[in-house]
Write an enzyme that holds these catalytic residues in place. Structure first.
Site, mmCIF file in Angstrom:
data_model
loop_
_atom_site.group_PDB
_atom_site.id
_atom_site.type_symbol
_atom_site.label_atom_id
_atom_site.label_comp_id
_atom_site.label_asym_id
_atom_site.label_seq_id
_atom_site.Cartn_x
_atom_site.Cartn_y
_atom_site.Cartn_z
ATOM 1 N N LYS A 60 -49.337 -35.911 8.974
ATOM 2 C CA LYS A 60 -49.144 -37.314 8.575
ATOM 3 C C LYS A 60 -50.405 -38.133 8.852
ATOM 4 C CE LYS A 60 -44.158 -37.014 8.994
ATOM 5 N NZ LYS A 60 -42.914 -37.208 9.748
ATOM 6 N N GLN A 113 -40.997 -39.765 15.224
ATOM 7 C CA GLN A 113 -40.736 -38.396 14.776
ATOM 8 C C GLN A 113 -39.453 -37.859 15.413
ATOM 9 O OE1 GLN A 113 -42.529 -36.884 12.414
ATOM 10 N NE2 GLN A 113 -41.337 -35.003 12.479
ATOM 11 N N ASP A 167 -39.365 -44.751 7.134
ATOM 12 C CA ASP A 167 -38.467 -43.607 6.917
ATOM 13 C C ASP A 167 -37.251 -44.008 6.082
ATOM 14 O OD1 ASP A 167 -39.306 -41.145 8.058
ATOM 15 O OD2 ASP A 167 -38.961 -41.924 10.077
HETATM 16 N N1 GUN Z 1 -38.312 -35.052 11.372
HETATM 17 C C1 GUN Z 1 -38.179 -34.239 10.287
HETATM 18 N N2 GUN Z 1 -38.289 -34.952 9.150
HETATM 19 C C2 GUN Z 1 -38.496 -36.241 9.512
HETATM 20 C C3 GUN Z 1 -38.706 -37.437 8.789
HETATM 21 O O1 GUN Z 1 -38.693 -37.493 7.550
HETATM 22 N N3 GUN Z 1 -38.895 -38.551 9.537
HETATM 23 C C4 GUN Z 1 -38.892 -38.540 10.897
HETATM 24 N N4 GUN Z 1 -39.070 -39.701 11.534
HETATM 25 N N5 GUN Z 1 -38.708 -37.447 11.595
HETATM 26 C C5 GUN Z 1 -38.516 -36.297 10.909
#
Ligand code: GUN
Length: 285
Positions: A54, A98, A121
């Site tokens: 990311k 996350q 998100d």
């Molecule tokens: N963990 C796995 N996929 C995601 C996601 O799309 N967003 C977040 N915040 N955590 C994750």
């Protein structure tokens, strides 16, 4: 005949280029650089890889990313305090915590603490509610990425049977809404569904997001169907596999996404898109 391989890597690269150009324009015209704060609590190896990707994607698109690492044993209250601090920071337009977080941290409360306008998100109940009521604003990245893949593949959606396997807040539920808005007839399957095959085998569009490697086999797929594999499963030998038994399903389906290189890259591209959109909306207020 072998199915079309839907190239998520290429679609995501095109999208990221577009986003990079928009970020540059925003800087030139408004002097604003989009900012994304990524909070990682603990040292889960898979999460570390996702978070690194990311940050790298942000950097390439000209988005300022802030890497916030908290130790494994950080108390829940401290994670909440960090999110509140980021809510108040004008240089942060997007916040992502996350998931999953360590046991002592209540994910639901953390999500509810993120300011909805910074919730890139799209997991906050306000954003989920907006999506459900037909006023989407911040749409979860993975289902948004799936819709983009269907679009660039040229899949007609109106009136089609769409079956989703998995009912998570992150993928299944928002995916159902997005397909519904495109006038699909949507079926949702989950762990208590009695006859999964009955529902998957009538799907024109089949989306699997459960995390069970090889769950979707060729006999469960209608000839010519478009199959979207959201599963990313780490096998014992260290390799990655989706929910779809790709090699056999590709002999039946019309088009199918590979793992890796299908939906995964789209999720990150949409995170950049959501961060950019959040930044633009912040300028309107
Ligand atoms: N963990 C796995 N996929 C995601 C996601 O799309 N967003 C977040 N915040 N955590 C994750």
């Amino acid at each position: 005949m072998s199915a079309e391989r839907i190239d998520g890597k290429k679609a995501a690269a095109d999208l990221r280029k577009e986003i990079g150009a928009e970020v540059k324009k925003l800087k030139e015209e408004h002097g604003v650089t989009p900012g994304l704060a990524v909070v990682l609590v603990g040292e889960d190896p898979a999460s570390q890889v996702y978070v690194r990707n990311k940050h790298r994607a942000c950097k390439n698109a000209g988005i300022e990313s802030r890497d916030i690492r908290l130790p494994e044993d950080t108390p829940h209250s401290e994670v909440v305090a960090k999110v509140k601090e980021l809510n108040e920071d004008p240089q942060v337009h997007g916040i992502l915590v996350q998931l999953p977080t360590p046991e002592q941290v209540d994910d639901e409360e953390i999500i509810n603490t993120i300011a909805p306008e910074k919730d890139v998100d799209g997991f906050h109940p306000v954003n989920m509610g907006k999506l459900l009521s037909g006023q989407p604003e911040m749409v979860p990245c993975t289902p948004k990425g799936v819709m983009h893949l269907l679009d660039v593949t040229g899949v007609e959606l109106e009136g089609k049977e769409a079956t989703i396997v998995g009912r998570s807040n992150i993928v299944g539920k928002p995916q159902a809404m997005l397909l519904l808005y495109e006038h699909c007839t949507v079926t949702m399957c989950h762990s208590r569904t009695r006859d999964l095959s009955e529902h998957t085998s009538r799907a024109d569009i089949l989306v699997s997001a459960v995390g069970v490697p090889g769950l979707i086999t060729a006999d469960m797929v209608k000839e010519g169907a478009v199959v979207i594999d959201v599963g990313i499963n780490r096998l014992d030998d260290g390799s990655l596999a989706g929910d779809v038994a790709y090699d056999e399903v590709k002999e039946v389906a019309g088009a199918v996404t590979p793992v890796p290189g299908g939906v995964g890259p789209m999720t990150i591209a949409m995170l950049l898109r959501n961060t950019l959109e959040a930044t633009k909306r912040s300028l309107e207020h």
